[in-house]
Motif scaffolding. Sequence first.
Motif, PDB file in Angstrom:
ATOM      1  N   THR A 207     -20.833  -3.462  51.401  1.00  0.00           N
ATOM      2  CA  THR A 207     -22.230  -4.144  51.694  1.00  0.00           C
ATOM      3  C   THR A 207     -23.239  -3.799  50.706  1.00  0.00           C
ATOM      4  OG1 THR A 207     -22.985  -2.616  53.292  1.00  0.00           O
ATOM      5  CG2 THR A 207     -21.609  -4.324  53.981  1.00  0.00           C
ATOM      6  N   GLU A 208     -24.471  -4.360  50.664  1.00  0.00           N
ATOM      7  CA  GLU A 208     -25.559  -3.832  49.948  1.00  0.00           C
ATOM      8  C   GLU A 208     -25.983  -2.587  50.423  1.00  0.00           C
ATOM      9  OE1 GLU A 208     -28.754  -6.760  49.975  1.00  0.00           O
ATOM     10  OE2 GLU A 208     -27.444  -8.490  49.133  1.00  0.00           O
ATOM     11  N   ALA A 209     -25.687  -2.057  51.455  1.00  0.00           N
ATOM     12  CA  ALA A 209     -26.007  -0.871  52.120  1.00  0.00           C
ATOM     13  C   ALA A 209     -25.084   0.166  51.622  1.00  0.00           C
ATOM     14  CB  ALA A 209     -26.427  -0.978  53.749  1.00  0.00           C
ATOM     15  N   LYS A 210     -24.226  -0.033  50.950  1.00  0.00           N
ATOM     16  CA  LYS A 210     -23.059   0.725  50.709  1.00  0.00           C
ATOM     17  C   LYS A 210     -22.198   1.205  51.725  1.00  0.00           C
ATOM     18  CE  LYS A 210     -24.326   0.722  46.336  1.00  0.00           C
ATOM     19  NZ  LYS A 210     -23.762  -0.238  45.499  1.00  0.00           N
TER      20      LYS A 210
END
Length: 118
Positions: free
Chosen positions: A98-101
């Motif tokens: 995800t974009e939040a790693k």
Amino acid sequence: MTDKPEQPPTGSKREGPQVIAEKINRAPPQDNKTAINVAIMDGVSVTFSVEVGRISIPFRSVRTLKQGEVIALDRPINDPMDIRVNGTLVGRGQVVSTEAKKFGIRITEIIAPTNETH
């Protein structure tokens, strides 16, 4: 502009009796029983899990596991992962970042629950 009442925001917070009553009142009369069931269920939390694979091994093997050992599972590396809700198989998907790693799952298949999907 529409005449529909504004929908309450959805999220992880449980909905109170007033919000549930509003949902019931917005439902057409013939769907009132369904609206009651849906309104009640909307506030219920469920456990969403993704299963990488399984293997059955003797307990003595579990007792002797050491840090760093690798356990081969039953699923090939490129196969989709099982998506379960409260232990029931509901779909399959691919692991993504995800974009939040963080780990995420891209749903690639929805499976209608049956007695065999538990």
